[in-house]
Design a protein around this motif. Sequence first.
Motif, short mmCIF file in Angstrom:
data_model
loop_
_atom_site.label_atom_id
_atom_site.label_comp_id
_atom_site.label_asym_id
_atom_site.label_seq_id
_atom_site.Cartn_x
_atom_site.Cartn_y
_atom_site.Cartn_z
N UNK A 24 0.86 -1.17 0.00
CA UNK A 24 0.00 0.00 0.00
C UNK A 24 0.90 1.22 0.00
N UNK A 25 0.66 2.13 -0.92
CA UNK A 25 1.46 3.34 -1.04
C UNK A 25 0.57 4.56 -0.98
N UNK A 26 1.04 5.64 -0.35
CA UNK A 26 0.28 6.89 -0.43
C UNK A 26 0.13 7.29 -1.89
N UNK A 27 -1.00 7.91 -2.23
CA UNK A 27 -1.26 8.27 -3.63
C UNK A 27 -0.14 9.12 -4.22
N UNK B 44 4.20 9.66 -8.13
CA UNK B 44 5.59 9.99 -8.45
C UNK B 44 6.28 8.81 -9.15
N UNK B 45 5.95 7.60 -8.75
CA UNK B 45 6.52 6.42 -9.41
C UNK B 45 5.98 6.30 -10.84
N UNK C 88 18.58 3.21 -9.55
CA UNK C 88 17.46 3.40 -8.62
C UNK C 88 16.28 4.06 -9.32
N UNK C 89 16.57 5.02 -10.21
CA UNK C 89 15.50 5.66 -10.97
C UNK C 89 14.80 4.63 -11.85
N UNK C 90 15.57 3.70 -12.42
CA UNK C 90 14.99 2.62 -13.21
C UNK C 90 14.12 1.70 -12.38
N UNK C 91 14.58 1.39 -11.17
CA UNK C 91 13.77 0.57 -10.26
C UNK C 91 12.45 1.26 -9.94
N UNK C 92 12.51 2.57 -9.69
CA UNK C 92 11.28 3.33 -9.42
C UNK C 92 10.36 3.31 -10.62
N UNK C 93 10.93 3.48 -11.82
CA UNK C 93 10.11 3.46 -13.03
C UNK C 93 9.39 2.12 -13.20
N UNK C 94 10.07 1.01 -12.87
CA UNK C 94 9.40 -0.29 -12.97
C UNK C 94 8.26 -0.41 -11.96
N UNK C 95 8.42 0.19 -10.81
CA UNK C 95 7.32 0.22 -9.83
C UNK C 95 6.18 1.05 -10.41
N UNK C 96 6.53 2.18 -11.06
CA UNK C 96 5.51 3.01 -11.71
C UNK C 96 4.76 2.25 -12.79
N UNK C 97 5.47 1.43 -13.54
CA UNK C 97 4.81 0.59 -14.55
C UNK C 97 3.81 -0.36 -13.89
N UNK C 98 4.22 -1.00 -12.81
CA UNK C 98 3.32 -1.93 -12.11
C UNK C 98 2.09 -1.20 -11.59
N UNK D 190 -1.60 -2.07 -12.79
CA UNK D 190 -2.42 -2.85 -11.87
C UNK D 190 -2.68 -2.21 -10.52
N UNK D 191 -2.33 -0.93 -10.36
CA UNK D 191 -2.59 -0.27 -9.09
C UNK D 191 -4.09 -0.05 -8.88
N UNK D 192 -4.51 -0.22 -7.64
CA UNK D 192 -5.93 -0.07 -7.31
C UNK D 192 -6.08 0.98 -6.21
N UNK D 193 -6.86 2.04 -6.49
CA UNK D 193 -7.08 3.05 -5.46
C UNK D 193 -7.78 2.44 -4.24
N UNK D 194 -7.37 2.87 -3.07
CA UNK D 194 -8.00 2.42 -1.82
C UNK D 194 -7.92 3.58 -0.83
N UNK D 195 -8.93 4.41 -0.81
CA UNK D 195 -8.90 5.59 0.05
C UNK D 195 -7.80 6.53 -0.39
N UNK D 196 -6.93 6.89 0.52
CA UNK D 196 -5.82 7.80 0.23
C UNK D 196 -4.57 7.06 -0.24
N UNK D 197 -4.72 5.76 -0.51
CA UNK D 197 -3.59 4.94 -0.91
C UNK D 197 -3.85 4.26 -2.25
N UNK D 198 -2.79 3.67 -2.77
CA UNK D 198 -2.88 2.82 -3.95
C UNK D 198 -2.31 1.46 -3.55
N UNK D 199 -3.03 0.42 -3.86
CA UNK D 199 -2.60 -0.95 -3.57
C UNK D 199 -2.07 -1.54 -4.87
#
Length: 118
Positions: free
Chosen positions: A34-37, A42-43, A68-78, A82-91
Amino acid sequence: MVDHERYALYREDSKVLAAVGEHVHAQVGRVTVRLPRAVAQAAVDAWERDDSGDLGEETREQYELRGQAGDLALIGLAISEGGRPSGEEVVVDLHVASAGAAFLSYAETAGAAFRPSE
């Protein structure tokens, strides 16, 4: 003077660490986080950024920062796929390698203040 025997032992240790990694890879593919929106966005922004072009010769630090920027970009791709909003977070379900890269970056940034959670 360099202790060659100790570094030979470290080389063997790195092989055992890789063997542990092989078993982790076989048992853990994805982890749900779970990540803050704002962090999730940013990812995604890192994923969508156009970083084409030659950077020239890099220092070790620049190389690591780009990784590290590349690792973040791959998280952004995911997140974008497939990210799902959940309140103030993204799952999002992250590959364990991406989650591990993020964790290592956090631990390195925290430095001496880092304390593993139990």
